[in-house]
Design a protein around this motif. Structure first.
Motif, PDB file in Angstrom:
ATOM      1  N   LEU A   2       1.290   4.628  14.672  1.00  0.00           N
ATOM      2  CA  LEU A   2       1.638   4.121  13.340  1.00  0.00           C
ATOM      3  C   LEU A   2       3.099   4.375  12.988  1.00  0.00           C
ATOM      4  O   LEU A   2       3.798   3.450  12.537  1.00  0.00           O
ATOM      5  CB  LEU A   2       0.702   4.718  12.290  1.00  0.00           C
ATOM      6  N   PRO A   3       3.627   5.597  13.165  1.00  0.00           N
ATOM      7  CA  PRO A   3       5.067   5.783  12.902  1.00  0.00           C
ATOM      8  C   PRO A   3       5.930   4.908  13.808  1.00  0.00           C
ATOM      9  O   PRO A   3       6.956   4.375  13.365  1.00  0.00           O
ATOM     10  CB  PRO A   3       5.278   7.279  13.186  1.00  0.00           C
ATOM     11  N   GLU A   4       5.531   4.757  15.081  1.00  0.00           N
ATOM     12  CA  GLU A   4       6.308   3.922  15.997  1.00  0.00           C
ATOM     13  C   GLU A   4       6.324   2.465  15.553  1.00  0.00           C
ATOM     14  O   GLU A   4       7.281   1.729  15.839  1.00  0.00           O
ATOM     15  CB  GLU A   4       5.718   4.021  17.408  1.00  0.00           C
ATOM     16  N   ASN A   5       5.279   2.039  14.845  1.00  0.00           N
ATOM     17  CA  ASN A   5       5.191   0.654  14.367  1.00  0.00           C
ATOM     18  C   ASN A   5       5.759   0.475  12.957  1.00  0.00           C
ATOM     19  O   ASN A   5       5.590  -0.585  12.365  1.00  0.00           O
ATOM     20  CB  ASN A   5       3.742   0.177  14.410  1.00  0.00           C
ATOM     21  N   ALA A  64       0.822  -1.205   0.000  1.00  0.00           N
ATOM     22  CA  ALA A  64       0.000   0.000   0.000  1.00  0.00           C
ATOM     23  C   ALA A  64       0.858   1.257   0.000  1.00  0.00           C
ATOM     24  O   ALA A  64       1.957   1.285   0.562  1.00  0.00           O
ATOM     25  CB  ALA A  64      -0.917   0.006   1.222  1.00  0.00           C
ATOM     26  N   ASP A  65       0.342   2.285  -0.632  1.00  0.00           N
ATOM     27  CA  ASP A  65       1.024   3.586  -0.608  1.00  0.00           C
ATOM     28  C   ASP A  65       0.223   4.633   0.171  1.00  0.00           C
ATOM     29  O   ASP A  65       0.654   5.776   0.312  1.00  0.00           O
ATOM     30  CB  ASP A  65       1.303   4.102  -2.019  1.00  0.00           C
ATOM     31  N   ASP A 124       5.854   4.606   8.010  1.00  0.00           N
ATOM     32  CA  ASP A 124       6.515   5.902   7.880  1.00  0.00           C
ATOM     33  C   ASP A 124       5.651   6.858   7.061  1.00  0.00           C
ATOM     34  O   ASP A 124       5.408   6.607   5.874  1.00  0.00           O
ATOM     35  CB  ASP A 124       7.881   5.717   7.206  1.00  0.00           C
ATOM     36  N   PRO A 125       5.176   7.968   7.643  1.00  0.00           N
ATOM     37  CA  PRO A 125       4.339   8.903   6.871  1.00  0.00           C
ATOM     38  C   PRO A 125       5.082   9.576   5.725  1.00  0.00           C
ATOM     39  O   PRO A 125       4.455  10.135   4.836  1.00  0.00           O
ATOM     40  CB  PRO A 125       3.887   9.924   7.925  1.00  0.00           C
ATOM     41  N   ALA A 126       6.414   9.507   5.736  1.00  0.00           N
ATOM     42  CA  ALA A 126       7.185  10.053   4.618  1.00  0.00           C
ATOM     43  C   ALA A 126       7.171   9.111   3.413  1.00  0.00           C
ATOM     44  O   ALA A 126       7.476   9.518   2.293  1.00  0.00           O
ATOM     45  CB  ALA A 126       8.630  10.319   5.047  1.00  0.00           C
ATOM     46  N   PRO A 170       3.079  15.027  15.662  1.00  0.00           N
ATOM     47  CA  PRO A 170       4.113  14.748  14.654  1.00  0.00           C
ATOM     48  C   PRO A 170       3.638  13.800  13.561  1.00  0.00           C
ATOM     49  O   PRO A 170       3.993  13.963  12.391  1.00  0.00           O
ATOM     50  CB  PRO A 170       5.233  14.113  15.489  1.00  0.00           C
ATOM     51  N   GLY A 171       2.806  12.818  13.913  1.00  0.00           N
ATOM     52  CA  GLY A 171       2.416  11.799  12.938  1.00  0.00           C
ATOM     53  C   GLY A 171       1.550  12.294  11.801  1.00  0.00           C
ATOM     54  O   GLY A 171       1.457  11.627  10.767  1.00  0.00           O
TER      55      GLY A 171
END
Length: 390
Positions: free
Chosen positions: A251-254, A231-232, A257-259, A279-280
């Motif tokens: 989600l970022p911790e898991n 998925a993108d 990556d939102p980037a 931040p997320g």
């Protein structure tokens, strides 16, 4: 670190509850076809505004804001005369039915409101007996039909705007994230339908229990779904007063990556403003009404009433704007279903909007992102129907 997630009905603080996607009444509005009472445009047209003035916590605040916005809209009309009559639904179905019948007996030619979705159903039934149409403030599209028209910004409208934009940016493989609630299921369905309509694919669905542990578990499931589905995009149906802040951290911790994986939200990420500090969600996308027009309305409302408008106040303004535009044309059938669903639509303080034949409002929305804790519009709201995003 986490508080238990629970639904709330404080209208001043939480939009989701006020917009009432929480349940449907047993009765359904009567199918009426192209009906509506004849009006005399040489005289003031009676419009009934239904608000839950004596209802639960916060209802008096939002009721006052809706009435203020309606009266501000009346003062802006050019040529059309509106006789606004306000009725208190108390936020419950029985009273809503009673005051709707009273409003019709008092001569109302159209109903603006009520606020809560289940009340919209009973208002529709009561008004249908006299052939009167209802412009309800709910965002629950399943309530539209017959003589009930939905003014609120719907999940379908938002999902379509965002998936259309995402597809044009090459983001076409989506994982949906939604709660095991009525609102969550409606949101998931809206995203799935919008993806199919815009050349995208839903490659994974994560449905979580509406609890602290459910959100924690879902974060891991989202990571697995993103990887297995290549998925993108992660499309979050949760709102800012529920699970969204937790997902923005978890989600970022898991490892999502939102980037790399685009975060997209079905609800407003700028309300309340402190959400922008998460931040997320930096770089995430969400949809919102035309910011320029909305800012103008906020300034005018504040100048007139000494306080900023409630986030829902613009719906009352838009309803009066639509009614006034139709009445101004001077036709006796100005408030029939065919008149309300004219394709050109209307200009409101939230941007352009029109009622589709199914009774659901389609709105011209902007797409925004969050950069350095600020809202930045990346695709402006359209100013006419047709073209990208509509």
């Amino acid at each position: 670190m986490f508080a238990f997630l629970r639904a709330t009905r404080k209208a001043g603080a939480h939009l989701a509850a006020a917009l009432a996607v929480v349940g449907l009444a047993a009765c359904e509005p009567i199918a009426m076809g192209n009906t509506g009472p004849a009006i005399d445009t040489s005289k003031p047209v009676a419009v009934a505004l239904l608000v839950p003035r004596s209802g639960g916590s916060g209802d008096a605040i939002v009721s006052s804001a809706l009435e203020n916005a309606a009266r501000l809209a009346i003062s802006d009309l050019n040529g059309a005369k509106i006789d606004l009559r306000v009725y208190d639904t108390a936020g419950n179905e029985a009273t809503t039915a009673e005051v709707t019948t009273q409003a019709v007996n008092d001569g109302a030619k159209i109903i603006l409101g009520p606020l809560y979705g289940s009340n919209a159903n009973v208002a529709g039934v009561a008004a249908a007996r006299a052939g009167v149409n209802v412009l309800a403030f709910t965002n629950n599209s399943s309530l539209a039909g017959g003589n009930v028209f939905v003014l609120g910004q719907t999940f379908e409208d938002t999902a379509n705007r965002l998936t259309s934009y995402a597809a044009r940016q090459g983001k076409r493989r989506i994982v949906t994230v939604s709660a095991q609630t009525t609102a969550g299921e409606l949101g998931r369905q809206a995203i799935t339908s919008a993806a199919a309509a815009n050349g995208a694919s839903v490659v994974g669905n994560v449905v979580y229990s509406y609890s602290q542990q459910g959100v924690i578990q879902a974060a891991t499931e989202v990571k697995d779904a993103v990887r297995s589905g290549n998925a993108d995009t992660v499309f979050l149906a949760s709102n800012t007063d529920a699970a969204l802040p937790f997902f923005a951290q978890l989600l970022p911790e898991n490892g999502v990556d939102p980037a790399v994986t685009q975060y997209v939200g079905l609800t407003r990420w700028d309300v309340p403003a402190q959400t922008l500090d998460l931040p997320g969600i930096q770089g995430g996308w969400f949809a919102l009404p035309d910011p320029g027009l909305n800012a103008q309305f906020n300034a005018r409302y504040s100048a007139a009433y000494g306080t900023p408008p409630h986030p829902l106040a613009g719906l009352a303004y838009d309803g009066i704007a639509a009614i006034g535009a139709l009445v101004q044309q001077g036709n006796r059938d100005a408030l029939t279903a065919s008149a309300l669903t004219q394709g050109a639509g209307f200009q409101g303080v939230n941007g352009i909007f029109r009622f589709r034949p199914n009774g659901v409002a389609q709105r011209g929305l902007a797409v925004a992102t969050v950069r350095e804790r600020q809202v930045v519009v990346i695709d402006p709201a359209p100013r006419a129907f047709g073209g990208a995003g509509l």
